[in-house]
Enzyme design. Structure first.
Site, PDB file in Angstrom:
ATOM      1  N   GLY A   1       0.891  48.129  32.611  1.00 20.25           N
ATOM      2  CA  GLY A   1       0.533  46.849  32.017  1.00 20.25           C
ATOM      3  C   GLY A   1       0.141  45.739  32.960  1.00 20.25           C
TER       4      GLY A   1
ATOM      5  CD  GLU B   1       4.702  55.346  31.397  1.00 21.72           C
ATOM      6  OE1 GLU B   1       4.052  54.659  30.577  1.00 21.72           O
ATOM      7  OE2 GLU B   1       5.612  56.089  31.049  1.00 21.72           O
ATOM      8  N   PRO B   2       1.561  52.590  35.922  1.00 17.57           N
ATOM      9  CG  PRO B   2       1.144  52.153  38.180  1.00 17.57           C
ATOM     10  CD  PRO B   2       2.135  52.800  37.256  1.00 17.57           C
ATOM     11  N   GLY B   3      -1.892  52.005  35.146  1.00 19.69           N
ATOM     12  CA  GLY B   3      -3.226  52.594  35.055  1.00 19.69           C
ATOM     13  C   GLY B   3      -4.212  51.637  35.703  1.00 19.69           C
ATOM     14  NE  ARG B   4      -5.936  46.447  32.365  1.00 19.87           N
ATOM     15  CZ  ARG B   4      -6.721  46.585  31.295  1.00 19.87           C
ATOM     16  NH1 ARG B   4      -8.022  46.452  31.405  1.00 19.87           N
ATOM     17  NH2 ARG B   4      -6.201  46.823  30.101  1.00 19.87           N
TER      18      ARG B   4
ATOM     19  CE1 TYR C   1      -9.660  46.986  23.438  1.00 23.56           C
ATOM     20  CE2 TYR C   1     -10.810  47.493  25.473  1.00 23.56           C
ATOM     21  CZ  TYR C   1      -9.975  47.878  24.446  1.00 23.56           C
ATOM     22  OH  TYR C   1      -9.452  49.140  24.439  1.00 23.56           O
TER      23      TYR C   1
ATOM     24  CB  CYS D   1     -29.877  51.207  17.827  1.00 29.28           C
ATOM     25  SG  CYS D   1     -31.221  51.996  18.678  1.00 29.28           S
TER      26      CYS D   1
ATOM     27  CE1 TYR E   1      -6.688  52.593  29.659  1.00 30.47           C
ATOM     28  CE2 TYR E   1      -6.617  50.645  31.058  1.00 30.47           C
ATOM     29  CZ  TYR E   1      -5.977  51.686  30.422  1.00 30.47           C
ATOM     30  OH  TYR E   1      -4.613  51.822  30.551  1.00 30.47           O
TER      31      TYR E   1
HETATM   32  N1  LLP Z   1       1.902  53.584  29.674  1.00 33.70           N
HETATM   33  C1  LLP Z   1       1.599  53.626  28.372  1.00 33.70           C
HETATM   34  C2  LLP Z   1       2.553  54.236  27.433  1.00 33.70           C
HETATM   35  C3  LLP Z   1       0.387  53.078  27.910  1.00 33.70           C
HETATM   36  O1  LLP Z   1       0.095  53.116  26.615  1.00 33.70           O
HETATM   37  C4  LLP Z   1      -0.521  52.497  28.831  1.00 33.70           C
HETATM   38  C5  LLP Z   1      -1.805  51.942  28.396  1.00 33.70           C
HETATM   39  C6  LLP Z   1      -0.166  52.502  30.198  1.00 33.70           C
HETATM   40  C7  LLP Z   1       1.063  53.040  30.587  1.00 33.70           C
HETATM   41  C8  LLP Z   1      -1.056  51.928  31.250  1.00 33.70           C
HETATM   42  O2  LLP Z   1      -1.265  50.563  31.087  1.00 33.70           O
HETATM   43  P1  LLP Z   1      -2.097  49.746  32.211  1.00 33.70           P
HETATM   44  O3  LLP Z   1      -1.284  49.743  33.477  1.00 33.70           O
HETATM   45  O4  LLP Z   1      -3.386  50.412  32.389  1.00 33.70           O
HETATM   46  O5  LLP Z   1      -2.226  48.386  31.615  1.00 33.70           O
HETATM   47  N2  LLP Z   1      -8.436  50.340  26.685  1.00 33.70           N
HETATM   48  C9  LLP Z   1      -7.770  49.098  26.996  1.00 33.70           C
HETATM   49  C10 LLP Z   1      -6.404  49.324  27.581  1.00 33.70           C
HETATM   50  C11 LLP Z   1      -5.493  50.183  26.714  1.00 33.70           C
HETATM   51  C12 LLP Z   1      -4.152  50.448  27.343  1.00 33.70           C
HETATM   52  C13 LLP Z   1      -3.423  51.500  26.614  1.00 33.70           C
HETATM   53  N3  LLP Z   1      -2.143  51.874  27.163  1.00 33.70           N
HETATM   54  C14 LLP Z   1      -8.673  48.282  27.921  1.00 33.70           C
HETATM   55  O6  LLP Z   1      -9.767  48.728  28.255  1.00 33.70           O
HETATM   56  O7  LLP Z   1      -8.313  47.161  28.287  1.00 33.70           O
END
Ligand code: LLP
Length: 431
Positions: free
Chosen positions: A249, A286-289, A329, A355, A383
């Site tokens: 997050g 659990e980072p992604g972004r 978004y 389109c 993403y």
């Molecule tokens: N853990 C869980 C259970 C999650 O659902 C998510 C993201 C993460 C970790 C990773 O979160 P992050 O660190 O990336 O914020 N498509 C959207 C973002 C959706 C996030 C979904 N869950 C966008 O493009 O902003």
């Protein structure tokens, strides 16, 4: 003036954008456009920033990073993180197969998501994932049933919905009681009691994830405090929690957002946990972004400049199917020309060929460009490719990773034939 996010691995030298030691225009010559480009250095640096907080000075570990692979699941990206020692957060059977194909250890994977199917649970038990993050009693029942059938014990953790406001975009907020995610805070203890009675489930953890692109540390601390209260109460009931999964997050800089520094963010949460007497827990981030977002760009070429009476459009060869975030978004991504040219600057809406009026990548951007120029859509590592689609029968674009002066094609460009290869026409003589 476009805001430029701070990008590791990408820089301007002699009026031209480079990724590490390679010019973006040479990447375009080699692989064409549109094309995603990632910096190996930026991925590594972001991961190491988490690791700096996860490891104690004596080398022992107080937390582990599980990359949320939904943000970018390219095998090469998974491989980079697996080699650095990451675990993974996955949300589908498809992601499980990918992470195995990338050579990751399933014992370092947590399986999240509200709707796990019997087939997904079966496969996850067979390969031995670290933990199921469970979101409801029916899901617990199902996991217990499948585990019994396979004669296994399923390690489980409950995903708590802590009902805190992460103050982010409503579509990516997940920790409010109106969201579909997690077990409602007031039902958590009774759900753990139910889990305890299940013969083929073993309680090992507790989990939460409150949303994405969160810029302030306070909602994380609020959620953490609520969860620590639960852990203490569970312990009184002889339910012992081994790991605490804090979800992902943490936000990134897209347009000047001020975000906590990764190491400071992780240290603040870990110190808080220790300070409250829970230092014995294994913590998971659990980072992604925050690992991949600013490590990747989408490179696109200008097809046409189209002035109209009300606006100038810059029509590029990338579109909403390649990068969905603006359409979905209204997300902002900075856009810059690969080469700075001495041309008059005009204000443009940067749009794709799909389109739909929603097919835009950036609005009201001042750009000094002409047809044929290359543009970079910045902060597109998270993403971006992962959410891309085939809408308008547009093949998915290649992905390239650069390390120093080396360039690796990590996903080939699809052809239209790939897109309809699994489709079948009706038989010739159908009445
Ligand atoms: N853990 C869980 C259970 C999650 O659902 C998510 C993201 C993460 C970790 C990773 O979160 P992050 O660190 O990336 O914020 N498509 C959207 C973002 C959706 C996030 C979904 N869950 C966008 O493009 O902003």
């Amino acid at each position: 003036m476009n805001h430029l996010p701070y990008l590791q691995g990408f820089s301007v030298k002699n009026n031209e954008w480079f990724v590490e030691d390679v010019s973006l225009s040479s990447v375009a010559e080699q692989f064409g456009t549109p094309c995603y480009v990632y910096s190996h250095h930026a991925l590594t640096q972001a991961f190491m920033a988490y690791e700096a907080a996860c490891l104690r000075p004596d080398g022992s570990r107080r937390a582990r990073v599980h990359f949320a692979m939904k943000s970018n699941s390219n095998l090469a990206i998974l491989d980079v993180f697996a080699k650095l020692g990451a675990g993974f957060d996955l949300v589908s059977g498809g992601e499980l197969e990918r992470v195995i194909a990338a050579g990751a250890n399933p014992h370092l994977c947590v399986f999240s998501g509200v709707g796990k199917s019997i087939a997904e649970i079966t496969r996850a038990l067979e390969v031995g994932v670290k933990c199921f993050n469970v979101e409801s009693i029916p899901e617990l029942d199902r996991i217990n049933y499948v585990a019994q059938h396979l004669n296994r014990i399923a390690p489980i953790s409950l995903r708590v919905n802590p009902d805190v406001d992460a103050k982010t975009h409503p579509y990516i907020s997940t920790g409010l009681k109106d969201n579909k995610f997690g077990v409602a805070y007031e039902s958590v203890l009774s759900t753990y009691e139910a889990a305890k009675t299940m013969t083929h489930c073993k309680i090992i953890g507790i989990d939460c994830h409150i949303g994405s692109q969160i810029l302030d540390i306070q909602p994380f601390l609020d959620a953490l405090d609520r969860i620590l209260l639960l852990i203490a109460e569970l312990s009184k009931r002889s339910i012992h929690i081994e790991h605490l999964d804090l979800g992902g997050g943490l936000g990134i800089d897209y347009e000047g957002e001020v975000t906590p520094d990764i190491t400071e963010f992780a240290n603040t949460l870990l110190n808080h946990i220790e300070h409250k007497g829970f230092g014995y827990l294994d913590v998971i981030f659990e980072p992604g972004r925050s690992l991949v977002g600013n490590a990747g760009v989408l490179m696109t070429a200008v097809e046409y400049l189209k002035p109209t009476s009300s606006k100038n459009f810059c029509i590029v060869d990338a579109a909403m199917n390649d990068l969905m975030r603006p359409a979905m978004y209204e997300a902002f991504h900075a856009i810059v020309p690969v080469k700075n040219k001495l041309l008059p600057t005009h204000n443009y809406d940067v749009v794709g060929p799909v389109c739909e009026s929603g097919d835009w990548l950036g609005k009201n951007r001042d750009l000094a460009i002409e047809s044929g120029d290359l543009l970079l859509i910045l902060s597109a590592g998270a993403y971006g490719s992962a959410m891309s689609s085939h809408y308008n029968t547009r093949p998915k674009v290649p992905e390239v990773m650069v390390k120093g002066h080396q360039t690796f094609l990590i996903r080939e460009r699809e052809t239209p034939q790939h897109l309809f290869a699994l489709e079948r026409r009706l038989p010739e003589h159908l009445d």
